[in-house]
Design a protein around this motif. Structure first.
Motif, mmCIF file in Angstrom:
data_model
loop_
_atom_site.group_PDB
_atom_site.id
_atom_site.type_symbol
_atom_site.label_atom_id
_atom_site.label_comp_id
_atom_site.label_asym_id
_atom_site.label_seq_id
_atom_site.Cartn_x
_atom_site.Cartn_y
_atom_site.Cartn_z
ATOM 1 N N MET A 1 34.567 -132.841 39.891
ATOM 2 C CA MET A 1 33.259 -132.887 40.561
ATOM 3 C C MET A 1 32.248 -131.872 40.020
ATOM 4 N N LEU B 1 28.158 -135.718 49.117
ATOM 5 C CA LEU B 1 28.247 -134.582 48.185
ATOM 6 C C LEU B 1 28.111 -133.257 48.929
ATOM 7 N N GLN C 1 35.349 -141.313 45.857
ATOM 8 C CA GLN C 1 36.133 -142.513 45.526
ATOM 9 C C GLN C 1 36.093 -143.529 46.667
ATOM 10 N N ALA D 1 32.249 -142.777 39.969
ATOM 11 C CA ALA D 1 31.984 -141.511 40.662
ATOM 12 C C ALA D 1 30.672 -140.839 40.213
ATOM 13 N N THR E 1 45.615 -138.521 41.557
ATOM 14 C CA THR E 1 45.057 -139.822 41.209
ATOM 15 C C THR E 1 45.491 -140.292 39.830
HETATM 16 N N1 LIG Z 1 29.914 -136.826 38.723
HETATM 17 C C1 LIG Z 1 30.675 -136.767 39.817
HETATM 18 N N2 LIG Z 1 30.135 -136.511 41.029
HETATM 19 C C2 LIG Z 1 30.915 -136.412 42.123
HETATM 20 N N3 LIG Z 1 32.232 -136.552 42.118
HETATM 21 C C3 LIG Z 1 32.823 -136.804 40.952
HETATM 22 C C4 LIG Z 1 32.089 -136.923 39.744
HETATM 23 N N4 LIG Z 1 32.966 -137.169 38.746
HETATM 24 C C5 LIG Z 1 34.187 -137.192 39.312
HETATM 25 N N5 LIG Z 1 34.104 -136.976 40.638
HETATM 26 C C6 LIG Z 1 35.219 -136.913 41.594
HETATM 27 O O1 LIG Z 1 36.115 -135.946 41.089
HETATM 28 C C7 LIG Z 1 37.451 -136.341 41.350
HETATM 29 C C8 LIG Z 1 38.232 -136.260 40.084
HETATM 30 O O2 LIG Z 1 38.334 -134.923 39.720
HETATM 31 P P1 LIG Z 1 39.636 -134.422 39.023
HETATM 32 O O3 LIG Z 1 39.887 -135.275 37.864
HETATM 33 O O4 LIG Z 1 39.510 -132.962 38.849
HETATM 34 O O5 LIG Z 1 40.590 -134.774 40.194
HETATM 35 P P2 LIG Z 1 41.984 -134.260 40.398
HETATM 36 O O6 LIG Z 1 42.068 -133.730 41.774
HETATM 37 O O7 LIG Z 1 42.406 -133.388 39.268
HETATM 38 O O8 LIG Z 1 42.787 -135.507 40.340
HETATM 39 P P3 LIG Z 1 44.205 -135.364 40.697
HETATM 40 O O9 LIG Z 1 44.188 -135.249 42.176
HETATM 41 O O10 LIG Z 1 44.748 -136.600 40.148
HETATM 42 O O11 LIG Z 1 44.712 -134.118 40.060
HETATM 43 C C9 LIG Z 1 37.424 -137.745 41.879
HETATM 44 O O12 LIG Z 1 37.793 -137.708 43.240
HETATM 45 C C10 LIG Z 1 35.997 -138.199 41.700
HETATM 46 O O13 LIG Z 1 35.557 -138.933 42.820
#
Ligand SMILES: Nc1ncnc2c1ncn2[C@@H]1O[C@H](COP(=O)(O)OP(=O)(O)OP(=O)(O)O)[C@@H](O)[C@H]1O
Ligand SMILES: [Mg+2]
Length: 507
Positions: free
Chosen positions: A417, A386, A319, A331, A15
């Motif tokens: 998350m 969740l 998302q 989020a 993302t």
């Molecule tokens: N407080 C929260 N509660 C639930 N989900 C959350 C929360 N904060 C962020 N997220 C979710 O966590 C995800 C982002 O986490 P992270 O930044 O680790 O993703 P990522 O997988 O590293 O991103 P990428 O795929 O770009 O590497 C998003 O999909 C978002 O919807």
């Protein structure tokens, strides 16, 4: 202490792209981050623009260096970590991609996977060699799709003009000069996600590449996860700094969580969820729907393998609630909404948006929200979304325990998350084991930084990673066994409702 004070990690994610400056204690000094566009040309297709990704990587490095008030001379090494499997094919002479990057979640290659399976052996045709089932997830069939569908691509590939890479190779090639001498290399962990690398010899498998119609000249050279691949190009923000670590994002998180011994595991909660269990220096085949994959290889040392449970949709479901339904505006709001009710109200949400990955590998599945009555509100749906993450994780943990023959006694977690404390408590409840979050939750970037720093002697080795790791918080299970069993039974039933949805005329 080394003369230069910092290591920079570039995390080219699904993302967003991030650049993080770390100090010698493994602490975050500064972060730059930028999201890129998610392109959905048709149902089931997911693409990224590689040019946008490369622009964003440069931007976020600039942000991070600026915020840390440092320049290239303060940086000992750069590590790269990346969304795995996502396939970029570009022209070596022009530096231009011939098509958008086809993202790991994209399901367009189902037909190619089916056809290869039909040559004999079905989905397990290549499994004993590469550790993976034939599925839309992996890079090989995505490369094949590009060569089959982009005008002139196959001819150009056969002339040796095209290069393939996951986004690690794309970023590295550009950082090291692109058309002007760019280094075309990947590491063993990324290569292990293509379906094209022999798990035992860590070399490209010519026979599989032949069956997929992929010229070997397109493929990057396979190297260890921790060695100097090249230096940042002249004129780059990090000009002259060695780029000396590459790990796929999930393997990087495993490294950053200091899972260096057989039986150590971590679970990352991001776009999807990925649990990796270190199985030591020989690959362990899975009987329960897990992948056999490379965990890391430090320089000349023996490679270390892992069993992996990959879940396609977890954070991206949050998302989706935000972007497609407008149920929340950010989020973190999902937790507040979910907390406004005591339970899921009977609703179960199985987000089989890309089919189901581990442990099912059902390409014919699509998402389902079941158990609905007039009683169910948007708050219950937030809660069910969740809970879906926690239930899917339980299924993967059960498979890990079955494959390894040992029950995990606790789970180290990380990723976006894990800020969600409602989810973390529910996760501990549904697993029945404690869930532990480290102080530095950016373990993906951290792992890439460590791999890079170890290669140049900034850190001495794994012991530094172990010494720097610190616990932030732990959640103990508090649910009654009978209630855990009841909920898990209903979840399993909900999963069966998603099967067999995709017919020949449904994409
Ligand atoms: N407080 C929260 N509660 C639930 N989900 C959350 C929360 N904060 C962020 N997220 C979710 O966590 C995800 C982002 O986490 P992270 O930044 O680790 O993703 P990522 O997988 O590293 O991103 P990428 O795929 O770009 O590497 C998003 O999909 C978002 O919807
Ligand atoms: Mg990530």
């Amino acid at each position: 202490m080394p003369d230069t004070q910092y290591v920079v990690a570039i995390d080219q994610g699904t993302t967003s792209s991030r650049a993080i400056v770390f100090d010698h204690g493994g602490q975050i000094v500064a972060v730059g981050q930028k999201e890129h566009q998610q392109i959905f040309p048709r149902a089931g297709w997911v693409e990224h623009d590689p040019a946008e990704i490369w622009t964003n990587v440069r931007d976020v490095v600039g942000q991070a260096l600026g915020r840390a008030s440092i320049t290239a001379k303060d940086v000992a090494a750069v590590g790269i970590t990346n969304q795995r499997e996502t396939a970029v094919v570009w022209d070596r002479k022009t530096g231009k991609p011939v098509y958008n990057a086809i993202v790991w979640q994209d399901t367009r290659t189902q037909k190619i996977a089916d056809e290869l399976g039909a040559l004999g052996g079905g989905a397990d045709r290549y499994k004993s060699k590469v550790g993976l089932p034939l599925a839309t997830y992996f890079s090989g069939p995505k490369i094949r799709w590009i060569l089959d569908n982009v005008d002139g691509a196959r001819e150009a590939a056969e002339r040796g003009d095209l290069a393939f890479g996951n986004t690690d190779s794309w970023v590295l090639w550009n950082m090291t000069g692109g058309v002007d001498g760019g280094v075309h290399v990947t590491d063993v962990t990324n290569a292990s996600r293509t379906m094209l690398m022999n798990l035992d010899s860590l070399t490209w498998n010519e026979e599989i590449a032949g069956e997929m119609g992929i010229p070997l000249s397109m493929l990057p050279e396979i190297r260890s996860s921790s060695e100097i691949y090249g230096n940042d190009r002249e004129g780059g923000l990090l000009a002259g700094v060695p780029i000396s670590g590459i790990l796929g994002d999930q393997q990087a998180a495993t490294f950053g969580q200091a899972c260096f011994e057989v039986g150590h595991a971590k679970n990352t909660y991001g776009t999807g969820n990925f649990m990796l269990l270190n199985t030591g220096t020989s690959p362990v085949p899975s009987k329960n729907g897990l992948l056999t994959t490379l965990c890391y290889k430090i320089g000349d040392q023996a490679p270390v393998y892992a069993l992996e449970g990959s879940i396609a949709v977890t954070g991206s479901l949050i998302q989706w609630l935000r972007d497609n339904l407008g149920l929340i505006t950010s989020a973190p709001e999902v937790e507040e909404l979910a907390r406004s009710v005591d339970d899921n109200g009977g609703a179960y949400f199985v987000p089989a948006f890309s089919g189901l990955f581990a442990p099912y590998w059902r390409a014919d599945a699509r998402g389902a929200l079941v158990g609905l009555t007039r009683y169910v509100t948007k708050a219950h749906i937030a809660r069910a979304a969740l809970e879906a993450t926690a239930f899917q994780t339980r299924e993967v943990l059960d498979a890990m325990n079955a494959d390894s023959g040992v029950d995990l006694s606790e789970l180290k977690v990380d990723g976006g998350m894990v800020q969600d404390e409602l989810l973390m408590q529910f996760q501990a409840d549904i697993l029945g084991v404690p869930v532990i979050r480290p102080k530095v939750a950016e373990t993906t970037a951290l792992g890439a930084a460590y791999a890079a720093g170890i290669a140049v002697g900034y850190w001495s080795g794994e012991q530094d990673v172990i010494d720097n790791w610190a616990e932030d918080k732990r959640w103990e299970p508090s649910m009654e066994d009978a209630e855990r069993d009841r909920q898990y039974r209903l979840w399993k039933k909900a999963v069966t409702k998603t099967f067999d949805w995709v017919d020949d005329d449904v994409s």
